[in-house]
Design a protein around this motif. Structure first.
Motif, PDB file in Angstrom:
ATOM      1  N   GLY A  27       0.759  -1.191   0.034  1.00  0.00           N
ATOM      2  CA  GLY A  27       0.023  -0.016   0.094  1.00  0.00           C
ATOM      3  C   GLY A  27       0.830   1.182  -0.060  1.00  0.00           C
ATOM      4  N   GLY A  28       2.023   0.884   0.525  1.00  0.00           N
ATOM      5  CA  GLY A  28       2.735   2.349   0.917  1.00  0.00           C
ATOM      6  C   GLY A  28       3.416   2.583  -0.641  1.00  0.00           C
ATOM      7  N   LEU A  29       3.868   1.425  -1.366  1.00  0.00           N
ATOM      8  CA  LEU A  29       4.563   1.842  -2.745  1.00  0.00           C
ATOM      9  C   LEU A  29       3.607   2.316  -3.631  1.00  0.00           C
ATOM     10  CD1 LEU A  29       6.729  -1.456  -2.683  1.00  0.00           C
ATOM     11  CD2 LEU A  29       7.693   0.985  -2.219  1.00  0.00           C
ATOM     12  N   GLU A  30       2.363   1.748  -3.565  1.00  0.00           N
ATOM     13  CA  GLU A  30       1.193   2.176  -4.460  1.00  0.00           C
ATOM     14  C   GLU A  30       0.930   3.616  -4.338  1.00  0.00           C
ATOM     15  OE1 GLU A  30      -1.557   1.786  -7.761  1.00  0.00           O
ATOM     16  OE2 GLU A  30       0.401   0.595  -7.188  1.00  0.00           O
ATOM     17  N   SER A  31       0.472   3.900  -2.890  1.00  0.00           N
ATOM     18  CA  SER A  31       0.301   5.335  -2.790  1.00  0.00           C
ATOM     19  C   SER A  31       1.469   6.324  -3.200  1.00  0.00           C
ATOM     20  CB  SER A  31       0.222   5.473  -1.373  1.00  0.00           C
ATOM     21  OG  SER A  31      -1.164   4.762  -0.841  1.00  0.00           O
ATOM     22  N   TRP A  32       2.741   5.790  -2.794  1.00  0.00           N
ATOM     23  CA  TRP A  32       3.737   6.787  -3.284  1.00  0.00           C
ATOM     24  C   TRP A  32       3.899   6.860  -4.689  1.00  0.00           C
ATOM     25  CZ3 TRP A  32       6.785  10.625  -2.143  1.00  0.00           C
ATOM     26  CH2 TRP A  32       8.100  10.771  -2.708  1.00  0.00           C
ATOM     27  N   ARG A  33       3.652   5.966  -5.530  1.00  0.00           N
ATOM     28  CA  ARG A  33       3.499   5.862  -7.027  1.00  0.00           C
ATOM     29  C   ARG A  33       2.630   6.734  -7.691  1.00  0.00           C
ATOM     30  NH1 ARG A  33       1.317   3.948 -11.434  1.00  0.00           N
ATOM     31  NH2 ARG A  33      -0.305   2.700 -10.204  1.00  0.00           N
ATOM     32  N   ARG A  34       1.474   6.718  -6.791  1.00  0.00           N
ATOM     33  CA  ARG A  34       0.203   7.331  -7.399  1.00  0.00           C
ATOM     34  C   ARG A  34       0.437   8.954  -7.077  1.00  0.00           C
ATOM     35  NH1 ARG A  34      -5.374   4.306  -8.220  1.00  0.00           N
ATOM     36  NH2 ARG A  34      -4.613   2.156  -8.527  1.00  0.00           N
ATOM     37  N   TRP A  35       1.019   9.240  -5.831  1.00  0.00           N
ATOM     38  CA  TRP A  35       1.200  10.612  -5.452  1.00  0.00           C
ATOM     39  C   TRP A  35       2.393  11.201  -6.324  1.00  0.00           C
ATOM     40  CZ3 TRP A  35      -1.043  13.974  -2.379  1.00  0.00           C
ATOM     41  CH2 TRP A  35      -0.294  15.128  -1.852  1.00  0.00           C
ATOM     42  N   ARG A  36       3.250  10.674  -6.774  1.00  0.00           N
ATOM     43  CA  ARG A  36       4.323  10.990  -7.606  1.00  0.00           C
ATOM     44  C   ARG A  36       3.584  11.474  -9.131  1.00  0.00           C
ATOM     45  NH1 ARG A  36       8.538   7.196  -8.714  1.00  0.00           N
ATOM     46  NH2 ARG A  36       9.516   8.742 -10.021  1.00  0.00           N
ATOM     47  N   LEU A  37       2.672  10.782  -9.387  1.00  0.00           N
ATOM     48  CA  LEU A  37       2.197  10.901 -10.778  1.00  0.00           C
ATOM     49  C   LEU A  37       0.772  11.820 -10.569  1.00  0.00           C
ATOM     50  CD1 LEU A  37       2.329   7.227 -12.013  1.00  0.00           C
ATOM     51  CD2 LEU A  37       3.806   9.348 -12.697  1.00  0.00           C
ATOM     52  N   ARG A  38       0.554  12.477  -9.607  1.00  0.00           N
ATOM     53  CA  ARG A  38      -0.554  13.119  -9.440  1.00  0.00           C
ATOM     54  C   ARG A  38      -0.772  14.154 -10.335  1.00  0.00           C
ATOM     55  NH1 ARG A  38       2.926  14.745  -5.699  1.00  0.00           N
ATOM     56  NH2 ARG A  38       3.145  17.084  -5.036  1.00  0.00           N
ATOM     57  N   GLY A  39       0.525  14.930 -10.656  1.00  0.00           N
ATOM     58  CA  GLY A  39       0.445  16.056 -11.646  1.00  0.00           C
ATOM     59  C   GLY A  39       0.434  15.861 -12.812  1.00  0.00           C
ATOM     60  N   ARG A  40       0.443  14.653 -13.509  1.00  0.00           N
ATOM     61  CA  ARG A  40       0.322  14.622 -14.817  1.00  0.00           C
ATOM     62  C   ARG A  40      -0.917  14.765 -15.468  1.00  0.00           C
ATOM     63  NH1 ARG A  40       4.339   9.473 -16.147  1.00  0.00           N
ATOM     64  NH2 ARG A  40       6.202  10.224 -15.133  1.00  0.00           N
ATOM     65  N   PRO A  41      -1.264  15.160 -16.622  1.00  0.00           N
ATOM     66  CA  PRO A  41      -2.644  15.352 -17.234  1.00  0.00           C
ATOM     67  C   PRO A  41      -3.363  14.079 -17.094  1.00  0.00           C
ATOM     68  CG  PRO A  41      -0.964  16.268 -18.533  1.00  0.00           C
ATOM     69  CD  PRO A  41      -0.195  15.721 -17.461  1.00  0.00           C
ATOM     70  N   GLU A  42      -2.750  13.073 -17.473  1.00  0.00           N
ATOM     71  CA  GLU A  42      -3.556  11.964 -17.654  1.00  0.00           C
ATOM     72  C   GLU A  42      -3.927  11.541 -16.038  1.00  0.00           C
ATOM     73  OE1 GLU A  42       0.661  10.446 -17.912  1.00  0.00           O
ATOM     74  OE2 GLU A  42      -0.538  12.143 -18.537  1.00  0.00           O
ATOM     75  N   SER A  43      -3.343  11.546 -14.940  1.00  0.00           N
ATOM     76  CA  SER A  43      -3.661  11.408 -13.631  1.00  0.00           C
ATOM     77  C   SER A  43      -4.747  12.429 -13.242  1.00  0.00           C
ATOM     78  CB  SER A  43      -2.565  11.546 -12.642  1.00  0.00           C
ATOM     79  OG  SER A  43      -1.608  10.366 -12.988  1.00  0.00           O
ATOM     80  N   GLU A  44      -4.692  13.753 -13.583  1.00  0.00           N
ATOM     81  CA  GLU A  44      -5.678  14.390 -13.275  1.00  0.00           C
ATOM     82  C   GLU A  44      -7.166  14.323 -13.742  1.00  0.00           C
ATOM     83  OE1 GLU A  44      -4.226  18.368 -14.119  1.00  0.00           O
ATOM     84  OE2 GLU A  44      -2.807  18.596 -12.495  1.00  0.00           O
TER      85      GLU A  44
END
Length: 277
Positions: A223-240
């Motif tokens: 869970g920690g690794l997945e949350s960190w991965r998604r947090w790092r990608l949060r600013g990308r247009p596709e993630s938004e």
């Protein structure tokens, strides 16, 4: 001993007699085997559609992993409880599969991992976090209904085993609502607000400290690794775009999440068995 050519000879053996059998040839072997081989070939031809269906739906893989899990759980709880527990896991996973197929998403068959539960694999992401949440919450909903059905049968038959299985089913689905990925709850709350993952991580960390458990530690790490991965990608247009969910859908997801958790908790309370099985 000397040899006398004029001594009377013994009667000759009948013509055509051969004390040594003629060795079997390849043609002889084929002549003996053609009938059983033809019968087996005809049977396989008749059943070719059955075998194709089995391999198409990967029943061998699913059934094999189920049997391994049943054998593992039977070492702890006995085979009857193990069979019921694995079937409840199957019902839970079929909830995910049904919703994924309803959305037209390619999905794998359920796979069972002893002491870790079961899982399915989506071969492509849903359209957005809202659709991912619907796939995620379908498992605990259908799994909770399965546990309720077992509870009803257990009450009708006055079976403590079935009631205990129902309790386990309610607990299993409630635990999966923990707001941390890779559990279902982590994928559900992403449609409400991804920041709730931090709440899930904090709660799980506290629980792991209070009651250390290999499974909790594994979920915490993943869970920690997945949350960190998604947090790092949060600013990308596709993630938004992916996490852009309307206010109404956030509200619906939140209400469904809270109501389902409350119902599963009530089911656990009603099926709690104090006496030993």
């Amino acid at each position: 001993m000397s040899y006398d050519p004029y001594a009377p000879r013994e009667a000759e053996e009948p013509t055509g007699y051969n004390p040594i059998r003629r060795p079997l040839t390849f043609r002889d072997v084929l002549r003996k085997l053609w009938a059983p081989l033809a019968a087996v070939g005809f049977l396989l031809w008749k059943l070719k559609f059955v075998f194709a269906a089995i391999f198409k739906f990967k029943l061998f893989t699913v059934a094999g992993s189920m049997l391994v899990s049943i054998a593992a759980y039977a070492l702890l709880w006995g085979w009857k409880f193990a069979v019921g527990f694995v079937l409840l896991l199957l019902v839970h996973e079929l909830g995910h599969v049904g919703e994924a197929k309803r959305q037209g998403l390619p999905v794998s068959a359920p796979m069972f991992i002893p002491f870790l539960g079961a899982l399915i694999m989506l071969r492509e992401l849903p359209e957005d976090a809202w659709n991912e949440a619907k796939v995620a919450i379908a498992g605990p909903i259908v799994g909770g209904l399965g546990a309720a059905a077992v509870w009803g049968v257990g009450e009708a038959l006055d079976s403590e085993l079935l009631v205990a299985l129902a309790f386990t089913g309610f607990f299993l689905n409630l635990f999966n609502l923990a707001p941390i990925s890779p559990l279902d709850g982590g994928r559900i709350v992403a449609a409400i607000h991804p920041g709730l993952w931090l709440v899930g991580l904090a709660v799980l960390l506290g629980l792991t400290i209070l009651a250390p458990n290999p499974i909790l530690i594994l979920i915490l790490v993943l869970g920690g690794l997945e949350s960190w991965r998604r947090w790092r990608l949060r600013g990308r247009p596709e993630s938004e775009t992916y996490y852009r969910v309307s206010r109404r859908r956030r509200f619906v997801t939140g209400i469904a999440y809270v109501v389902l958790a409350a119902l599963l908790t009530a089911g656990m309370s009603a099926t709690f068995v104090e006496r030993d099985l």
